[in-house]
Design a protein around this motif. Structure first.
Motif, PDB file in Angstrom:
ATOM      1  N   ARG A 159       0.801  -1.203   0.000  1.00 19.01           N
ATOM      2  CA  ARG A 159       0.000   0.000   0.000  1.00 19.01           C
ATOM      3  C   ARG A 159       0.845   1.268   0.000  1.00 19.01           C
ATOM      4  NH1 ARG A 159      -5.166  -1.035   3.600  1.00 19.01           N
ATOM      5  NH2 ARG A 159      -3.583  -0.948   5.233  1.00 19.01           N
TER       6      ARG A 159
ATOM      7  N   LYS B 223       0.939   3.818  -2.911  1.00 20.62           N
ATOM      8  CA  LYS B 223      -0.106   4.853  -3.068  1.00 20.62           C
ATOM      9  C   LYS B 223      -1.147   4.591  -4.158  1.00 20.62           C
ATOM     10  CE  LYS B 223       2.224   7.810  -0.283  1.00 20.62           C
ATOM     11  NZ  LYS B 223       2.956   6.841   0.547  1.00 20.62           N
TER      12      LYS B 223
ATOM     13  N   THR C 260      -2.949 -15.940   3.169  1.00 18.76           N
ATOM     14  CA  THR C 260      -4.176 -16.223   2.434  1.00 18.76           C
ATOM     15  C   THR C 260      -4.008 -15.988   0.938  1.00 18.76           C
ATOM     16  OG1 THR C 260      -4.920 -14.012   2.986  1.00 18.76           O
ATOM     17  CG2 THR C 260      -5.692 -15.792   4.381  1.00 18.76           C
TER      18      THR C 260
ATOM     19  N   ALA D 246      10.143   5.073  -0.937  1.00 24.42           N
ATOM     20  CA  ALA D 246      10.231   4.196  -2.113  1.00 24.42           C
ATOM     21  C   ALA D 246      10.405   5.006  -3.396  1.00 24.42           C
ATOM     22  CB  ALA D 246       8.970   3.342  -2.220  1.00 24.42           C
TER      23      ALA D 246
ATOM     24  N   SER E 199       1.035  -7.174  -1.654  1.00 24.10           N
ATOM     25  CA  SER E 199       0.382  -7.514  -0.392  1.00 24.10           C
ATOM     26  C   SER E 199      -1.122  -7.674  -0.643  1.00 24.10           C
ATOM     27  CB  SER E 199       0.628  -6.421   0.649  1.00 24.10           C
ATOM     28  OG  SER E 199      -0.006  -5.223   0.235  1.00 24.10           O
TER      29      SER E 199
ATOM     30  N   GLN F 133       0.546 -11.913   8.683  1.00 26.37           N
ATOM     31  CA  GLN F 133      -0.061 -12.726   7.607  1.00 26.37           C
ATOM     32  C   GLN F 133       0.726 -12.596   6.311  1.00 26.37           C
ATOM     33  OE1 GLN F 133      -1.810 -10.225   9.138  1.00 26.37           O
ATOM     34  NE2 GLN F 133      -3.577 -11.099  10.163  1.00 26.37           N
ATOM     35  N   HIS F 134       1.346 -11.456   6.109  1.00 29.42           N
ATOM     36  CA  HIS F 134       2.159 -11.290   4.907  1.00 29.42           C
ATOM     37  C   HIS F 134       3.451 -12.104   5.047  1.00 29.42           C
ATOM     38  CE1 HIS F 134       3.498  -9.311   1.218  1.00 29.42           C
ATOM     39  NE2 HIS F 134       4.703  -9.368   1.761  1.00 29.42           N
TER      40      HIS F 134
ATOM     41  N   ASN G 238      11.212   0.676   3.329  1.00 36.78           N
ATOM     42  CA  ASN G 238      10.037   1.245   3.976  1.00 36.78           C
ATOM     43  C   ASN G 238      10.446   2.562   4.614  1.00 36.78           C
ATOM     44  OD1 ASN G 238       7.801   1.692   5.893  1.00 36.78           O
ATOM     45  ND2 ASN G 238       7.233  -0.404   5.361  1.00 36.78           N
TER      46      ASN G 238
ATOM     47  N   HIS H 292      -0.998 -11.811  -5.099  1.00 35.57           N
ATOM     48  CA  HIS H 292      -1.142 -11.697  -3.642  1.00 35.57           C
ATOM     49  C   HIS H 292      -0.372 -12.811  -2.926  1.00 35.57           C
ATOM     50  CE1 HIS H 292      -4.319 -12.577  -0.219  1.00 35.57           C
ATOM     51  NE2 HIS H 292      -3.108 -12.485   0.257  1.00 35.57           N
ATOM     52  N   VAL H 293       0.635 -12.422  -2.165  1.00 38.41           N
ATOM     53  CA  VAL H 293       1.380 -13.410  -1.391  1.00 38.41           C
ATOM     54  C   VAL H 293       1.052 -13.249   0.090  1.00 38.41           C
ATOM     55  CG1 VAL H 293       3.291 -13.720  -3.011  1.00 38.41           C
ATOM     56  CG2 VAL H 293       3.443 -11.955  -1.261  1.00 38.41           C
TER      57      VAL H 293
ATOM     58  N   SER I  88       4.214  -3.244   5.142  1.00 39.22           N
ATOM     59  CA  SER I  88       4.517  -3.084   6.569  1.00 39.22           C
ATOM     60  C   SER I  88       5.111  -4.346   7.185  1.00 39.22           C
ATOM     61  CB  SER I  88       3.251  -2.676   7.329  1.00 39.22           C
ATOM     62  OG  SER I  88       2.212  -3.612   7.104  1.00 39.22           O
TER      63      SER I  88
HETATM   64  C1  LIG Z   1      -7.246 -13.208   8.183  1.00 35.86           C
HETATM   65  C2  LIG Z   1      -6.270 -12.286   7.518  1.00 35.86           C
HETATM   66  C3  LIG Z   1      -5.483 -12.787   6.484  1.00 35.86           C
HETATM   67  C4  LIG Z   1      -4.564 -11.957   5.836  1.00 35.86           C
HETATM   68  N1  LIG Z   1      -3.787 -12.466   4.844  1.00 35.86           N
HETATM   69  C5  LIG Z   1      -2.856 -11.665   4.248  1.00 35.86           C
HETATM   70  C6  LIG Z   1      -2.002 -12.159   3.229  1.00 35.86           C
HETATM   71  O1  LIG Z   1      -2.088 -13.320   2.819  1.00 35.86           O
HETATM   72  N2  LIG Z   1      -1.090 -11.332   2.673  1.00 35.86           N
HETATM   73  C7  LIG Z   1      -0.972 -10.013   3.053  1.00 35.86           C
HETATM   74  O2  LIG Z   1      -0.122  -9.316   2.503  1.00 35.86           O
HETATM   75  N3  LIG Z   1      -1.776  -9.516   4.015  1.00 35.86           N
HETATM   76  C8  LIG Z   1      -2.710 -10.298   4.603  1.00 35.86           C
HETATM   77  N4  LIG Z   1      -3.535  -9.764   5.555  1.00 35.86           N
HETATM   78  C9  LIG Z   1      -3.488  -8.314   5.783  1.00 35.86           C
HETATM   79  C10 LIG Z   1      -2.366  -7.882   6.708  1.00 35.86           C
HETATM   80  O3  LIG Z   1      -2.813  -7.980   8.045  1.00 35.86           O
HETATM   81  C11 LIG Z   1      -1.976  -6.441   6.418  1.00 35.86           C
HETATM   82  O4  LIG Z   1      -3.108  -5.626   6.578  1.00 35.86           O
HETATM   83  C12 LIG Z   1      -1.415  -6.221   5.026  1.00 35.86           C
HETATM   84  O5  LIG Z   1      -0.380  -7.153   4.733  1.00 35.86           O
HETATM   85  C13 LIG Z   1      -0.864  -4.818   4.913  1.00 35.86           C
HETATM   86  O6  LIG Z   1      -0.511  -4.538   3.586  1.00 35.86           O
HETATM   87  P1  LIG Z   1       0.582  -3.434   3.272  1.00 35.86           P
HETATM   88  O7  LIG Z   1       1.813  -3.731   4.004  1.00 35.86           O
HETATM   89  O8  LIG Z   1       0.674  -3.322   1.793  1.00 35.86           O
HETATM   90  O9  LIG Z   1      -0.127  -2.096   3.767  1.00 35.86           O
HETATM   91  P2  LIG Z   1       0.091  -1.223   5.087  1.00 35.86           P
HETATM   92  O10 LIG Z   1      -0.001  -2.031   6.315  1.00 35.86           O
HETATM   93  O11 LIG Z   1      -0.784  -0.053   4.917  1.00 35.86           O
HETATM   94  O12 LIG Z   1       1.588  -0.792   4.979  1.00 35.86           O
HETATM   95  C14 LIG Z   1       2.078   0.095   4.050  1.00 35.86           C
HETATM   96  C15 LIG Z   1       3.542   0.318   4.385  1.00 35.86           C
HETATM   97  O13 LIG Z   1       4.113   1.167   3.417  1.00 35.86           O
HETATM   98  C16 LIG Z   1       4.979   2.076   4.057  1.00 35.86           C
HETATM   99  N5  LIG Z   1       5.057   3.254   3.205  1.00 35.86           N
HETATM  100  C17 LIG Z   1       4.096   4.198   2.980  1.00 35.86           C
HETATM  101  N6  LIG Z   1       4.536   5.093   2.082  1.00 35.86           N
HETATM  102  C18 LIG Z   1       5.793   4.742   1.755  1.00 35.86           C
HETATM  103  C19 LIG Z   1       6.787   5.282   0.886  1.00 35.86           C
HETATM  104  N7  LIG Z   1       6.555   6.396   0.170  1.00 35.86           N
HETATM  105  N8  LIG Z   1       7.972   4.658   0.790  1.00 35.86           N
HETATM  106  C20 LIG Z   1       8.221   3.519   1.508  1.00 35.86           C
HETATM  107  N9  LIG Z   1       7.331   2.977   2.334  1.00 35.86           N
HETATM  108  C21 LIG Z   1       6.126   3.562   2.458  1.00 35.86           C
HETATM  109  C22 LIG Z   1       4.368   2.330   5.402  1.00 35.86           C
HETATM  110  O14 LIG Z   1       5.361   2.754   6.325  1.00 35.86           O
HETATM  111  C23 LIG Z   1       3.767   0.973   5.741  1.00 35.86           C
HETATM  112  O15 LIG Z   1       4.699   0.183   6.472  1.00 35.86           O
HETATM  113  C24 LIG Z   1      -4.455 -10.589   6.223  1.00 35.86           C
HETATM  114  C25 LIG Z   1      -5.249 -10.104   7.253  1.00 35.86           C
HETATM  115  C26 LIG Z   1      -6.151 -10.931   7.900  1.00 35.86           C
HETATM  116  C27 LIG Z   1      -6.968 -10.378   9.025  1.00 35.86           C
END
Ligand SMILES: Cc1cc2nc3c(=O)[nH]c(=O)nc-3n(C[C@H](O)[C@H](O)[C@H](O)COP(=O)(O)OP(=O)(O)OC[C@H]3O[C@@H](n4cnc5c(N)ncnc54)[C@H](O)[C@@H]3O)c2cc1C
Lengths: 246, 315
Positions: free
Chosen positions: B201, B204, B244, B297, B226, B263-264, B278, B240-241, B259
């Motif tokens: 995420r 953006k 799940t 990034a 993610s 789960q990731h 990050n 999606h890795v 992040s």
């Molecule tokens: C039952 C269940 C199963 C799940 N299964 C999975 C799964 O299989 N896979 C999975 O991925 N997730 C899974 N999730 C979701 C997981 O809990 C997280 O919500 C998800 O992985 C977060 O995705 P993210 O890191 O992309 O987003 P965020 O948590 O929003 O993280 C975004 C990150 O980007 C960083 N960032 C922001 N802007 C910048 C920038 N300009 N430069 C560098 N860094 C930046 C932030 O510091 C933050 O660390 C599951 C959740 C549940 C409840």
């Protein structure tokens, strides 16, 4: 259409995984259990969508002890019509599959849906065993499922693309991501689930052919080496010279 | 001890996961002083399976695809004919369709997703989505094992081996393949990829993925993402890795703007080297990383692309 959805109990995805009895069993203390996500989000929800569109009945089935009833009630709250719990321990994939097949064999289900794997054992074995025991075709890891005129059409991911498959019902299908979207049960569903039928079937323990000897934790990672963001190019050098992965 | 192993091919080439399964099966039988027969089908030069360690290939020319029902019958016949004590397949779509059927038919214990050669009748596999390892004992004479892709290398030190015609009554396929849609033929399939560039995420929006794809291209890597990123449709579901999504174990996993939720991590913690980029120094992913860059990034990735280009130019 009569649909059977097999659901399993899994530790919440945030659970800390630890073992007891000399690392021979999973420590359930303090662990919150959920319906295995593949079973719930994809298999169950798709079954409900098919029923809503075409009529029929959705039964959920679990093989497990009384502690499974909490996750069975969750599946009923999401919308399954009725439920079955086969009262037997989940010894291994063969014993679970045998219980499922024995229950399903004379019930006339058109479709048996399972998640592609459980998040605790990661086997991907039960759907294939159930298919073999019932002499049914299997589509493993379907990411899309439609049913018309007694034929299921599935899409699934294969190396380098997507594959469209057709199979006559009855069939066993295991569900992967994409088949449906997660549904959150509403208050009405939760209330209704309390009074829906949950049949408990007593059985002899099934034969099993594998057992877990012991568990171990993966080796710990060494500390992270930080690279200065102003000189990010350094990373490429490290990956080549030190980590030797490029 | 004798093993038989199934090998699948696509577009005239054996799949990487099949070559891993053949390498695994031959090493396993060799460790117990035995031999390995690779079983395959159709129109292909199968002597190359000897390079991965097979002593012999049995090929059924009349079978043209790896249908689950038909491969089950082929392997049952090959087991009977060879008297093998173990059957190996890859833990891929064919293995997931065939191994459970063989296990039922032969009354043979199945361990799926093995990560190492068995020690006696005990086989190591990942459980709890990579958060733990189980040692599973097979309680039957005959064992069946499926090998987790990317967990056992491909042996290339063997030599071409004899290919013998084999045939079995395989019946007809109950599952009909209506269509195969090939997508971006040059991109690397994620489950087989040796290197992966993944983003979350923090990117953006989908319009910013150009730099992720470019870095992946320069590193000869596949792309992943993610869960929220695929849920909101920025990227396709198959990228999606995680716990799940799909679990991968490449040699190199680069995570940008992810992040590092538990789960990731569950889907990627088997990677040999993990790089985390990050802007938040407190991001949990750094605890699982081998290399980290605390930075934006949008500033870091372009530098990496330039450096990878310069590196490629020196090769
Ligand atoms: C039952 C269940 C199963 C799940 N299964 C999975 C799964 O299989 N896979 C999975 O991925 N997730 C899974 N999730 C979701 C997981 O809990 C997280 O919500 C998800 O992985 C977060 O995705 P993210 O890191 O992309 O987003 P965020 O948590 O929003 O993280 C975004 C990150 O980007 C960083 N960032 C922001 N802007 C910048 C920038 N300009 N430069 C560098 N860094 C930046 C932030 O510091 C933050 O660390 C599951 C959740 C549940 C409840």
């Amino acid at each position: 259409m009569k649909i059977l959805v097999c659901v399993s109990k899994a530790p919440d995805t945030t659970s800390k995984i630890t073992f007891t009895n000399n690392n021979t069993s999973f420590d359930e203390a303090g662990v919150n259990f959920i319906v295995n996500p593949y079973d719930e989000w994809y298999a169950l929800v798709r079954a409900l969508e098919l029923k809503e569109a075409q009529g029929g009945n959705v039964t959920v089935l679990s093989v497990g002890g009384a502690d499974y009833e909490q996750i069975i009630r969750k599946a009923l709250a999401i919308g399954a019509d009725d439920a079955v719990r086969i009262d037997a321990p989940e010894s291994d994939a063969l014993s679970v599959s045998t219980h499922i097949a024995n229950y399903a064999k004379d019930k006339g289900f058109d479709l048996i849906l399972c998640g592609k794997e459980t998040i605790n054992y990661n086997g991907s074995v039960v759907p294939g065993m159930v298919a073999e025991l019932l002499d049914m075709p299997l589509v493993a890891l379907a990411a899309k499922l439609d049913v018309a005129n007694g034929v299921a059409t599935c899409e699934r991911e294969v190396t380098g693309g997507m594959e469209v498959l057709e199979v006559n019902l009855p069939a066993v299908i295991s569900a992967a991501k994409g088949m449906a979207e997660q549904r959150i049960p509403n208050m009405r569903g939760i209330m209704a689930a309390r009074t829906k039928a949950l049949e408990v079937v007593a059985v002899e323990n099934g034969a099993s052919s594998t057992s877990v000897n012991n568990y171990e934790m993966p080796p710990a990672k060494s500390a992270c080496k930080f690279v200065d963001p102003a000189n990010a190019a350094e990373l490429i050098t490290l990956l080549h010279q030190e980590a030797k992965v490029i | 001890m004798k093993t038989i192993v199934f090998a699948e091919h696509l577009n005239g080439k054996f799949t990487k996961s099949s070559l891993e399964a053949v390498s695994y099966a031959s090493a396993w039988s060799a460790s117990a002083g035995g031999t390995c027969i690779a079983v395959t089908y159709g129109n292909i030069d199968a002597s190359v399976l000897g390079t991965a360690g097979a002593s012999e290939v049995w090929k059924m020319d009349a079978l043209s695809s790896a249908d689950g029902d038909q491969v089950t019958k082929l392997m049952l016949a090959a087991q009977k004919e060879s008297g093998a004590n173990a059957i190996v397949l890859s833990h891929d779509l064919v293995g997931k369709s065939v191994a459970p059927r063989l296990s039922v038919r032969l009354n043979a214990g199945l361990v799926s997703g093995a990560t190492a050669i068995p020690a006696g009748n005990t086989v190591k596999k990942n459980v709890f989505s990579g958060k733990a390892i189980a040692h599973v004992t097979v309680n039957s004479e005959l064992s069946i094992v499926t090998v987790l892709p990317n967990s056992y290398g491909v042996n290339t030190s063997g030599t071409a081996c004899p290919v013998n015609a084999f045939s079995a009554e395989v019946g007809s396929a109950r599952v009909r393949v209506k269509e195969v849609r090939v997508e971006e033929s040059e991109s690397i399939p994620l489950p087989e990829a040796d290197k992966v560039v993944s983003a979350g995420r923090g990117m953006k929006g989908p319009e910013n993925w150009g730099m992720i794809e470019e870095l992946a291209k320069e590193l000869n890597a596949a792309t992943a993402c993610s869960r929220p990123v695929s849920d909101i449709g920025w990227r396709p579901h198959h990228e999606h890795v995680g716990q799940t999504g799909i679990a991968i174990r490449p040699n190199l996993y680069i995570a940008v703007g992810i992040s590092g939720a538990i789960q990731h991590l569950a889907g990627v913690n088997g990677s040999k080297v993990i790089v985390v980029i990050n802007k938040d120094p407190e991001a949990p992913f750094f605890k699982a990383a081998d290399y980290g860059i605390v930075g934006d990034a949008f500033e870091v990735v372009p530098q990496l692309i330039a450096a990878a280009k310069a590196f490629n130019a020196t090769k």
